[in-house]
Scaffold this motif. Structure first.
Motif, PDB file in Angstrom:
ATOM      1  N   GLY A 129     -13.146 -29.806  14.742  1.00  0.00           N
ATOM      2  CA  GLY A 129     -12.554 -29.900  13.400  1.00  0.00           C
ATOM      3  C   GLY A 129     -12.126 -31.303  13.034  1.00  0.00           C
ATOM      4  O   GLY A 129     -11.860 -31.587  11.862  1.00  0.00           O
ATOM      5  N   GLY A 167      -7.655 -28.605  15.276  1.00  0.00           N
ATOM      6  CA  GLY A 167      -9.067 -28.418  14.887  1.00  0.00           C
ATOM      7  C   GLY A 167      -9.891 -27.805  15.998  1.00  0.00           C
ATOM      8  O   GLY A 167     -11.047 -28.151  16.203  1.00  0.00           O
ATOM      9  N   SER A 177     -11.126 -24.030  17.465  1.00  0.00           N
ATOM     10  CA  SER A 177     -11.193 -22.658  16.950  1.00  0.00           C
ATOM     11  C   SER A 177     -10.491 -21.644  17.858  1.00  0.00           C
ATOM     12  O   SER A 177      -9.941 -20.661  17.383  1.00  0.00           O
ATOM     13  CB  SER A 177     -12.658 -22.254  16.764  1.00  0.00           C
ATOM     14  OG  SER A 177     -13.360 -22.417  17.983  1.00  0.00           O
ATOM     15  N   ALA A 183      -5.810 -30.766   9.227  1.00  0.00           N
ATOM     16  CA  ALA A 183      -5.275 -31.633  10.296  1.00  0.00           C
ATOM     17  C   ALA A 183      -5.036 -33.060   9.796  1.00  0.00           C
ATOM     18  O   ALA A 183      -4.098 -33.717  10.248  1.00  0.00           O
ATOM     19  CB  ALA A 183      -6.250 -31.662  11.464  1.00  0.00           C
ATOM     20  N   PHE A 184      -5.873 -33.487   8.839  1.00  0.00           N
ATOM     21  CA  PHE A 184      -5.756 -34.873   8.372  1.00  0.00           C
ATOM     22  C   PHE A 184      -4.513 -35.088   7.495  1.00  0.00           C
ATOM     23  O   PHE A 184      -4.119 -36.208   7.242  1.00  0.00           O
ATOM     24  CB  PHE A 184      -7.038 -35.292   7.635  1.00  0.00           C
ATOM     25  CG  PHE A 184      -8.221 -35.274   8.572  1.00  0.00           C
ATOM     26  CD1 PHE A 184      -8.468 -36.347   9.405  1.00  0.00           C
ATOM     27  CD2 PHE A 184      -9.046 -34.156   8.651  1.00  0.00           C
ATOM     28  CE1 PHE A 184      -9.539 -36.326  10.293  1.00  0.00           C
ATOM     29  CE2 PHE A 184     -10.117 -34.123   9.538  1.00  0.00           C
ATOM     30  CZ  PHE A 184     -10.361 -35.206  10.368  1.00  0.00           C
TER      31      PHE A 184
END
Ligand SMILES: Cc1cc2nc3c(=O)[nH]c(=O)nc-3n(C[C@H](O)[C@H](O)[C@H](O)COP(=O)(O)OP(=O)(O)OC[C@H]3O[C@@H](n4cnc5c(N)ncnc54)[C@H](O)[C@@H]3O)c2cc1C
Length: 322
Positions: free
Chosen positions: A208, A263, A265, A303-304
């Motif tokens: 991710g 990120g 899964s 996440a960013f």
């Protein structure tokens, strides 16, 4: 009768796992109404073990053991067990201890229970609870015979400080040259970063994160928390991160106090290697990601956005509480 613990050193300094196994041995000795004795190879400060409940340290000064040698270490521990009149030997779950303990079990004809996650549930005979099948289940293992070896899982017990003093006694086991006939390979650490096996906190990134260029925030979060960095298998397969960071069923096992998955899964093969961690936190923008079912805390989000904000808040918190 006593409990003997093999406390590992690296260039004279006790490894972090030495405090944990010493604490475990001290608690076990208390339970059995006996003393906890340590054996240490080339330690620079053997008395430090007193802080973790050890009363006596058998101190081995042996230049040939500056590099780990499993057969020689087993010979040291075997003779120390005899000297201390031990009925139980406690070792860590480090790669070195996992190499040495089966050899020791063979020469002593003792039972060996690795991956133990707590003090014995029963002491006569000793029955321990241990993880099995890549941490997916627990087994209750009985150690038969007069001597048993317990391998304590990383971070399962913790280091417990006490106000004790340990007396150091010089101990010179017989170590014939034949024990050193095989070549030992020593591996220098590539970096000064915290190793996954020693880490109390692990910050891990998955696919991710889109690409290796985005790992700066993972490293920064790890630095703020004093954590080790890790990753999922595809991330190391694609060369985004070194293979030494790959965790999971086919990678390194993680048994940290806190595991932060960013990120990732939460595929079964990933979870198999990390679910021994005490608290698991997941950051994922898909609320249906399987990791949320295994996690203790979850953040549904990008996440960013989440990670930089988390870093900022942690920095503020650290500055306020410095
Ligand atoms: C025999 C075998 C052994 C295996 N061993 C391992 C192992 O040891 N370790 C291991 O990890 N895997 C292992 N795998 C692979 C495993 O099955 C998964 O394929 C792998 O774990 C998936 O990695 P991932 O979570 O990084 O990637 P993905 O499954 O692609 O997941 C990426 C996640 O990131 C999330 N995401 C995307 N963008 C963002 C964003 N902007 N913000 C937040 N989240 C975002 C997505 O929602 C998704 O959940 C093994 C597989 C096999 C068959």
């Amino acid at each position: 009768m006593s409990v003997l613990v093999y406390t590992e050193t690296d260039k004279g300094k006790f490894k972090k796992n030495a405090w944990e196994v010493a604490s475990y041995a001290a608690a076990l000795a208390e339970k059995l109404g006996t003393e906890a004795v340590a054996v240490a190879i080339n330690p620079s400060d053997p008395g430090a073990l007193g802080t973790y409940g050890i009363s006596r340290v058998l101190e081995v000064s042996e230049p040939r053991l500056e590099t780990f040698n499993a057969r020689a270490a087993a010979a040291v521990v075997k003779q120390a067990a005899s000297q201390a009149g031990a009925t139980v030997i406690v070792v860590s779950s480090s790669a070195d201890a996992r190499f040495m303990a089966p050899i020791l079990a063979g020469v002593l004809k003792a039972g060996y229970a690795p991956n133990v996650v707590g003090l014995p549930e029963q002491t006569d005979p000793i029955v321990v609870r241990r993880t099995v099948f890549s941490n997916k289940g627990f087994a209750h293992t009985q150690l038969d015979g007069t001597l048993g070896i317990i391998g304590v899982s990383n971070n399962a017990f913790g280091a417990v400080e006490k106000n004790g003093d340990a007396t150091a006694e010089a101990f010179s086991p017989e170590l014939p040259d034949s024990l050193f006939s095989t070549k030992s390979v020593s591996v220098d650490k590539a970096t000064d970063k915290i190793a996954i096996a020693d880490a109390e906190i692990v910050v891990s990134g998955g696919r991710g994160l889109k690409g290796p260029e985005n790992w700066g925030m993972v490293e920064e979060l790890a630095e703020v928390l004093g954590a080790a960095t890790a990753c999922s298998k595809p991330v190391s397969d694609m060369g985004w991160r070194p293979h030494s960071e790959h965790v999971g069923q086919t990678g390194k096992p993680v048994a940290s106090n806190l595991y932060i998955a960013i990120g990732i899964s939460g595929a079964i093969q990933h979870l198999a290697g990390v679910n021994a961690s005490k608290v698991k936190v997941v950051i994922n923008n898909d609320p249906e990601a399987p990791f949320f079912k295994a996690a203790d805390y979850g953040v549904v989000g990008d996440a960013f956005e989440v990670v930089p904000e988390l870093i900022e808040k942690l920095k503020e918190f650290k500055a306020e509480n410095a």
